[in-house]
Scaffold this motif. Structure first.
Motif, mmCIF file in Angstrom:
data_model
loop_
_atom_site.group_PDB
_atom_site.id
_atom_site.type_symbol
_atom_site.label_atom_id
_atom_site.label_comp_id
_atom_site.label_asym_id
_atom_site.label_seq_id
_atom_site.Cartn_x
_atom_site.Cartn_y
_atom_site.Cartn_z
ATOM 1 N N ARG A 62 1.110 -1.212 0.320
ATOM 2 C CA ARG A 62 0.090 -0.132 -0.024
ATOM 3 C C ARG A 62 0.822 1.171 -0.459
ATOM 4 N N TYR A 63 0.201 2.188 -0.490
ATOM 5 C CA TYR A 63 1.009 3.908 -0.861
ATOM 6 C C TYR A 63 0.224 4.456 0.437
ATOM 7 N N LEU A 111 5.331 7.344 0.499
ATOM 8 C CA LEU A 111 6.213 5.490 1.791
ATOM 9 C C LEU A 111 4.933 4.339 0.869
ATOM 10 N N THR A 112 5.863 3.567 0.367
ATOM 11 C CA THR A 112 5.602 2.273 0.841
ATOM 12 C C THR A 112 5.697 1.088 1.705
ATOM 13 N N VAL A 113 4.519 0.956 2.241
ATOM 14 C CA VAL A 113 4.711 -0.521 2.760
ATOM 15 C C VAL A 113 3.775 -1.485 2.497
ATOM 16 N N SER A 114 4.415 -2.975 2.763
ATOM 17 C CA SER A 114 3.885 -3.764 2.165
ATOM 18 C C SER A 114 4.077 -5.035 2.850
ATOM 19 N N ARG A 115 4.034 -6.734 2.882
ATOM 20 C CA ARG A 115 3.688 -7.711 3.651
ATOM 21 C C ARG A 115 5.438 -7.804 4.151
ATOM 22 N N LYS A 142 2.800 1.473 9.617
ATOM 23 C CA LYS A 142 3.046 -0.435 9.845
ATOM 24 C C LYS A 142 1.801 -0.819 9.064
ATOM 25 N N MET A 143 1.997 -1.173 8.406
ATOM 26 C CA MET A 143 1.202 -2.209 7.331
ATOM 27 C C MET A 143 0.554 -3.371 8.185
ATOM 28 N N GLU A 144 -0.519 -3.593 8.291
ATOM 29 C CA GLU A 144 -1.472 -4.166 8.635
ATOM 30 C C GLU A 144 -2.183 -5.231 7.468
ATOM 31 N N PHE A 145 -2.255 -6.633 7.690
ATOM 32 C CA PHE A 145 -2.904 -6.611 6.444
ATOM 33 C C PHE A 145 -3.637 -7.636 6.446
#
Length: 199
Positions: free
Chosen positions: A121-122, A138-142, A157-160
């Motif tokens: 996600r951007y 910014l780009t966060v990913s799994r 922080k990305m929560e999948f």
């Protein structure tokens, strides 16, 4: 003298004007006129499902418009656009378009959580308080769920939320069609010493 010179012209005009009247031809053409008023809305045609009734991908096809009418968005929209419109009609924000929490700056111990159904996600950071610096994307990913803004230092922080297992990958996360795992292209961030990362 002037009247004598003018008399032949008046005589010519008088004979022409008083001459026989020739009628103009009159043509009549017949044509069929169709009634262009739209038909009344048929309750069986175009039944719109509510957001709660959407169960499969086939439910996301619009019913279309009646012949001779211009379709509305609810009649012609399909796929994710249709899901978004149906959600908005019931007050549900499908894509969670609320702005991120800008009341505080995220830290490593308490990052600002960004939820995602996709692999990455951007997000745009504008600092704390909001709009204290230009938007930094910014780009966060799994694979890399934490990301720090280089301008203000805020941590996200990305929560999948997507499916836990993907049938295209084996137990090690490798794609069954491509034996080598996907590797992100190298950037300057890859050359930062590990002890300086995310601190």
């Amino acid at each position: 003298m002037f009247a004598r010179a003018l008399a032949p012209a008046v005589r010519r005009f008088a004979t022409t004007a008083a001459g026989p009247v020739v009628g103009r031809g009159f043509a009549v053409s017949a044509f069929a006129r169709r009634d262009t008023t739209p038909a009344p809305y048929n309750s069986n045609h175009g039944k719109v499902k509510t957001f709660a009734e959407i169960k499969t991908q086939a439910d996301l096809l619009g019913p279309g418009a009646l012949p001779g009418t211009v379709p509305t968005d609810i009649e012609q929209a399909t796929g994710l656009e249709r899901l978004e419109i149906l959600g908005k009609m019931e007050g549900v924000d499908i894509f969670d378009m609320r702005p991120l929490d800008a009341s505080r700056k995220g830290t490593m111990q308490d990052p600002i959580v960004v939820q995602s159904f996709g692999e990455e996600r951007y997000l745009g950071c504008t600092g704390c308080p909001a709009d204290s610096h230009d938007t930094i994307w910014l780009t966060v990913s799994r694979d890399r769920p934490l990301e720090r803004c280089p301008e203000c230092g805020g941590v996200y922080k990305m929560e999948f939320l997507g499916p836990a297992d993907d049938h295209h990958h084996d137990e090690h996360g490798h794609d069954e069609h491509h034996p080598e795992p996907h590797k992100d292209p190298e950037t300057f961030a890859d050359f930062v010493k590990p002890e300086y990362r995310y601190q």
